[in-house]
Motif scaffolding. Structure first.
Motif, PDB file in Angstrom:
ATOM      1  N   GLU A 249      58.947   9.939  35.359  1.00  0.00           N
ATOM      2  CA  GLU A 249      58.246  11.056  34.597  1.00  0.00           C
ATOM      3  C   GLU A 249      58.048  12.304  35.598  1.00  0.00           C
ATOM      4  O   GLU A 249      57.158  11.889  36.569  1.00  0.00           O
ATOM      5  N   ALA A 250      58.548  13.325  35.672  1.00  0.00           N
ATOM      6  CA  ALA A 250      58.240  14.330  36.495  1.00  0.00           C
ATOM      7  C   ALA A 250      56.580  14.817  36.404  1.00  0.00           C
ATOM      8  O   ALA A 250      56.184  14.945  35.211  1.00  0.00           O
ATOM      9  N   GLY A 251      56.148  15.418  37.266  1.00  0.00           N
ATOM     10  CA  GLY A 251      54.911  15.903  37.152  1.00  0.00           C
ATOM     11  C   GLY A 251      54.878  17.298  36.248  1.00  0.00           C
ATOM     12  O   GLY A 251      55.685  18.007  36.097  1.00  0.00           O
ATOM     13  N   LYS A 252      53.806  17.710  35.538  1.00  0.00           N
ATOM     14  CA  LYS A 252      53.850  18.654  34.771  1.00  0.00           C
ATOM     15  C   LYS A 252      53.707  20.198  35.777  1.00  0.00           C
ATOM     16  O   LYS A 252      53.110  20.137  36.590  1.00  0.00           O
ATOM     17  N   SER A 253      54.607  20.931  35.041  1.00  0.00           N
ATOM     18  CA  SER A 253      54.598  22.168  35.766  1.00  0.00           C
ATOM     19  C   SER A 253      53.376  22.861  35.748  1.00  0.00           C
ATOM     20  O   SER A 253      52.814  23.150  34.718  1.00  0.00           O
ATOM     21  N   GLY A 254      53.007  23.375  36.804  1.00  0.00           N
ATOM     22  CA  GLY A 254      51.771  24.273  36.933  1.00  0.00           C
ATOM     23  C   GLY A 254      50.456  23.469  37.244  1.00  0.00           C
ATOM     24  O   GLY A 254      49.549  24.191  37.716  1.00  0.00           O
ATOM     25  N   ALA A 255      50.562  22.223  37.051  1.00  0.00           N
ATOM     26  CA  ALA A 255      49.313  21.247  37.485  1.00  0.00           C
ATOM     27  C   ALA A 255      49.269  21.233  38.892  1.00  0.00           C
ATOM     28  O   ALA A 255      50.221  21.216  39.658  1.00  0.00           O
ATOM     29  N   ALA A 256      48.075  21.000  39.307  1.00  0.00           N
ATOM     30  CA  ALA A 256      47.731  20.921  40.809  1.00  0.00           C
ATOM     31  C   ALA A 256      48.255  19.792  41.472  1.00  0.00           C
ATOM     32  O   ALA A 256      48.208  18.553  40.850  1.00  0.00           O
ATOM     33  N   PRO A 257      48.964  19.631  42.467  1.00  0.00           N
ATOM     34  CA  PRO A 257      49.606  18.514  43.183  1.00  0.00           C
ATOM     35  C   PRO A 257      48.355  17.585  43.765  1.00  0.00           C
ATOM     36  O   PRO A 257      47.199  17.857  44.005  1.00  0.00           O
ATOM     37  N   GLY A 258      48.841  16.332  43.361  1.00  0.00           N
ATOM     38  CA  GLY A 258      47.687  15.306  43.542  1.00  0.00           C
ATOM     39  C   GLY A 258      46.824  15.020  42.438  1.00  0.00           C
ATOM     40  O   GLY A 258      46.141  14.077  42.432  1.00  0.00           O
ATOM     41  N   SER A 259      46.978  15.884  41.389  1.00  0.00           N
ATOM     42  CA  SER A 259      46.262  15.406  40.109  1.00  0.00           C
ATOM     43  C   SER A 259      47.024  14.645  39.400  1.00  0.00           C
ATOM     44  O   SER A 259      48.173  14.010  39.633  1.00  0.00           O
ATOM     45  N   LEU A 260      46.433  13.997  38.084  1.00  0.00           N
ATOM     46  CA  LEU A 260      46.665  12.869  37.143  1.00  0.00           C
ATOM     47  C   LEU A 260      48.190  13.435  36.615  1.00  0.00           C
ATOM     48  O   LEU A 260      49.090  12.956  36.476  1.00  0.00           O
ATOM     49  N   MET A 261      48.136  14.847  36.474  1.00  0.00           N
ATOM     50  CA  MET A 261      49.515  15.394  35.673  1.00  0.00           C
ATOM     51  C   MET A 261      50.311  15.966  36.427  1.00  0.00           C
ATOM     52  O   MET A 261      51.416  16.457  36.347  1.00  0.00           O
ATOM     53  N   GLY A 262      49.888  16.496  37.843  1.00  0.00           N
ATOM     54  CA  GLY A 262      50.676  17.038  38.899  1.00  0.00           C
ATOM     55  C   GLY A 262      51.688  16.132  39.586  1.00  0.00           C
ATOM     56  O   GLY A 262      52.624  16.778  39.644  1.00  0.00           O
ATOM     57  N   ASP A 263      51.571  14.920  39.704  1.00  0.00           N
ATOM     58  CA  ASP A 263      52.359  14.050  40.337  1.00  0.00           C
ATOM     59  C   ASP A 263      53.278  13.135  39.636  1.00  0.00           C
ATOM     60  O   ASP A 263      52.919  12.908  38.492  1.00  0.00           O
ATOM     61  N   PRO A 264      54.469  12.953  40.069  1.00  0.00           N
ATOM     62  CA  PRO A 264      55.353  12.284  39.141  1.00  0.00           C
ATOM     63  C   PRO A 264      55.108  10.822  39.083  1.00  0.00           C
ATOM     64  O   PRO A 264      54.124  10.190  39.740  1.00  0.00           O
ATOM     65  N   ALA A 265      55.480  10.290  37.952  1.00  0.00           N
ATOM     66  CA  ALA A 265      54.932   8.785  37.534  1.00  0.00           C
ATOM     67  C   ALA A 265      56.234   7.777  37.375  1.00  0.00           C
ATOM     68  O   ALA A 265      57.106   8.285  36.752  1.00  0.00           O
ATOM     69  N   LEU A 266      56.073   6.590  37.749  1.00  0.00           N
ATOM     70  CA  LEU A 266      57.230   5.678  37.647  1.00  0.00           C
ATOM     71  C   LEU A 266      56.939   4.503  36.592  1.00  0.00           C
ATOM     72  O   LEU A 266      55.769   3.981  37.004  1.00  0.00           O
ATOM     73  N   LEU A 267      57.418   4.379  35.481  1.00  0.00           N
ATOM     74  CA  LEU A 267      57.135   3.075  34.462  1.00  0.00           C
ATOM     75  C   LEU A 267      57.915   2.106  34.547  1.00  0.00           C
ATOM     76  O   LEU A 267      59.233   2.465  34.340  1.00  0.00           O
ATOM     77  N   LEU A 268      57.731   0.962  34.853  1.00  0.00           N
ATOM     78  CA  LEU A 268      58.644   0.014  35.036  1.00  0.00           C
ATOM     79  C   LEU A 268      58.143  -1.145  34.088  1.00  0.00           C
ATOM     80  O   LEU A 268      57.115  -1.765  33.946  1.00  0.00           O
ATOM     81  N   THR A 269      59.275  -1.573  33.328  1.00  0.00           N
ATOM     82  CA  THR A 269      59.120  -2.123  32.264  1.00  0.00           C
ATOM     83  C   THR A 269      59.662  -3.531  32.395  1.00  0.00           C
ATOM     84  O   THR A 269      60.937  -3.655  32.608  1.00  0.00           O
ATOM     85  N   LEU A 270      58.807  -4.665  32.213  1.00  0.00           N
ATOM     86  CA  LEU A 270      59.485  -5.991  32.337  1.00  0.00           C
ATOM     87  C   LEU A 270      58.948  -6.860  30.951  1.00  0.00           C
ATOM     88  O   LEU A 270      57.931  -6.809  30.587  1.00  0.00           O
ATOM     89  N   TYR A 271      60.243  -7.352  30.279  1.00  0.00           N
ATOM     90  CA  TYR A 271      60.029  -7.940  29.090  1.00  0.00           C
ATOM     91  C   TYR A 271      60.845  -9.523  29.123  1.00  0.00           C
ATOM     92  O   TYR A 271      62.022  -9.502  28.473  1.00  0.00           O
ATOM     93  N   PRO A 272      60.524 -10.282  29.974  1.00  0.00           N
ATOM     94  CA  PRO A 272      61.335 -11.743  30.286  1.00  0.00           C
ATOM     95  C   PRO A 272      61.471 -12.582  28.816  1.00  0.00           C
ATOM     96  O   PRO A 272      60.506 -12.200  27.838  1.00  0.00           O
ATOM     97  N   ASN A 273      62.423 -13.190  28.724  1.00  0.00           N
ATOM     98  CA  ASN A 273      62.488 -13.940  27.587  1.00  0.00           C
ATOM     99  C   ASN A 273      62.075 -15.306  27.805  1.00  0.00           C
ATOM    100  O   ASN A 273      62.815 -16.226  28.499  1.00  0.00           O
ATOM    101  N   ILE A 274      60.726 -15.531  27.380  1.00  0.00           N
ATOM    102  CA  ILE A 274      60.263 -16.622  27.818  1.00  0.00           C
ATOM    103  C   ILE A 274      60.094 -17.612  26.739  1.00  0.00           C
ATOM    104  O   ILE A 274      59.796 -17.249  25.446  1.00  0.00           O
ATOM    105  N   PRO A 275      60.569 -19.087  26.905  1.00  0.00           N
ATOM    106  CA  PRO A 275      60.421 -19.852  25.756  1.00  0.00           C
ATOM    107  C   PRO A 275      59.054 -19.888  25.170  1.00  0.00           C
ATOM    108  O   PRO A 275      58.071 -19.951  25.754  1.00  0.00           O
TER     109      PRO A 275
END
Length: 420
Positions: A249-275
């Motif tokens: 997810e790219a950072g919000k345009s215009g948001a200050a660098p280093g802020s919550l909305m200003g920096d990009p974020a990576l979401l990693l999803t793990l959904y294993p098939n567990i018995p």
């Protein structure tokens, strides 16, 4: 669950007169297991004087609002985070000066009901409210990723100790289903790097359109003229729901660098098939049924006299489940309202005799236990030690919500490692 103002949650004037809802438009972007939702609602003040209106909406526990804005008489207002007292003071100052403003806040004692006070809506004026939120989606047993857009804000039972003034849901007037003056337009775009198999819904949908040849993007819309008198549920089936995926997810345009909305974020999803059955555990585990026996369960399923009551429908389902349990398992049945009780002091072995006895006792149960206090029976169930080698599963039958939602969730989470 979301930011909607429907026939049971909407925009009210200070005199509790509904401000007519003219249209609802919802755009959804589902990427993997996350939905990004944009809801736009248009209202018109048909009163002869300016009104202060209150916008009420439910929000799922797995959702987070990240933007809220209003367009009132050509003036655009965007929500900003403030300390509560400062926000309230700024709102009151705007009202006294005749300026348009709104105040967005959470209902006390809950995390999933929000209100927005919208001041100085002029006579004949229109207000457009746009809310954006993200929501984590659950996965059904058959592998479908489930998104729900609820049509109503469910009534809540408030324990006597916290009943002063009532809750927002109690103050919102109900409108008969047949009197809804609006329809809903909804479009959902779905993206998955491993392909989309199909989408299903109980509501009428236009044909699914694939946006790419490899079926990694698809779009679907509600059929034209949908009357928003019931929840909209979308079931999304991916080609391989268990494969690991990542979303940048790219950072919000215009948001200050280093802020919550200003920096990009990576979401990693793990959904294993567990018995579901662990080594050393018996398939014949422990089954506990928690049945709502509050007064509201005596109401019919669709408020029609010809329909069965909620308690009757729940009892029929419970009896069906009792007849389907595996031999050798253990089980118990609790009923709850303002108080609670159980068929047995502790779980008993499932035999022909205990099944017959339990079915007869279930048939005699009534919705005669008062309110909806689920926390106390949950604590009583968890105080019973788990049976060695028998996984515990808890099934809840209920028709409403409670005011101490966070406490109930915390109690379940505390014991999540020992039961399902």
């Amino acid at each position: 669950m979301w930011a909607s103002a429907m026939h049971r949650c909407g925009l009210l004037t200070s005199s509790k007169v509904p401000v007519p809802l003219k249209s609802i438009s919802v755009d959804i972007l589902v990427r993997g297991f996350v939905a990004d939702v944009v809801s736009e609602l248009q209202y018109q003040n048909e009163e002869k004087s300016p009104v202060e209106a209150t916008f009420v909406f439910p929000l799922d526990d797995e959702a987070a609002v990240y933007a809220f804005e209003g367009l009132i008489g050509g003036t655009r207002i965007e929500a900003q985070i403030r300390e509560k007292k400062q926000a309230e003071q700024e709102y009151e100052d705007a009202l006294s000066e005749g300026r348009q403003a709104f105040l967005l806040e959470r209902e006390e004692n809950t995390s999933d009901v929000f209100t927005c006070s919208l001041g100085n809506l002029p006579p004949g004026g229109e207000a457009t409210l746009k809310l954006r939120y993200v929501q984590a989606l659950s996965v059904e047993p058959d592998g479908a990723v489930r998104f729900v857009l609820p049509a109503v804000l469910n009534p809540r039972y408030v324990p006597a100790a916290g009943s002063e003034g009532g809750t927002v849901s109690q103050r919102v007037p109900r409108m008969p289903t047949g009197a809804l003056p609006y329809t809903l337009s909804l479009t959902a775009r779905v993206e998955s790097p491993y392909g989309i198999n199909r989408m299903e819904s109980k509501c009428s949908l236009d044909p699914l359109q694939y946006m790419t040849e490899d079926h990694t993007a698809a779009q679907v819309s509600l059929a034209k003229g949908h009357q928003f008198d019931r929840d909209v549920e979308l079931l999304i089936y991916y080609e391989d729901v268990h494969k690991t995926s990542a979303i940048l997810e790219a950072g919000k345009s215009g948001a200050a660098p280093g802020s919550l909305m200003g920096d990009p974020a990576l979401l990693l999803t793990l959904y294993p098939n567990i018995p579901t059955v662990k080594p050393g555990q018996s398939v014949a585990g422990e089954f506990i049924f928690l049945l709502d026996r509050s007064g509201s369960m005596d109401i019919t399923m669709d408020n029609q006299n010809s329909s069965p009551s909620r308690i009757q429908s729940a009892k029929e389902t419970l009896i069906f489940l009792l007849k389907s349990l595996p031999l050798g398992c253990y089980f118990n049945i609790y009923g709850f309202g303002s108080t609670f009780d159980s068929l047995y002091p502790q779980s008993v072995e499932y035999t022909q005799e205990t099944m017959n006895t339990s079915i007869q006792r279930v048939k005699e149960l009534k919705s005669d236990l008062g309110g909806t206090e689920i926390l106390r029976p949950l604590k009583a169930i968890y105080s019973q030690p788990c049976l060695e080698g028998r996984p515990r599963q808890l099934f809840v039958f209920t028709d409403g919500e409670v005011s101490n939602t966070n406490e109930a969730i915390a109690e379940v989470r505390l014991h999540s490692s020992s039961h399902r």
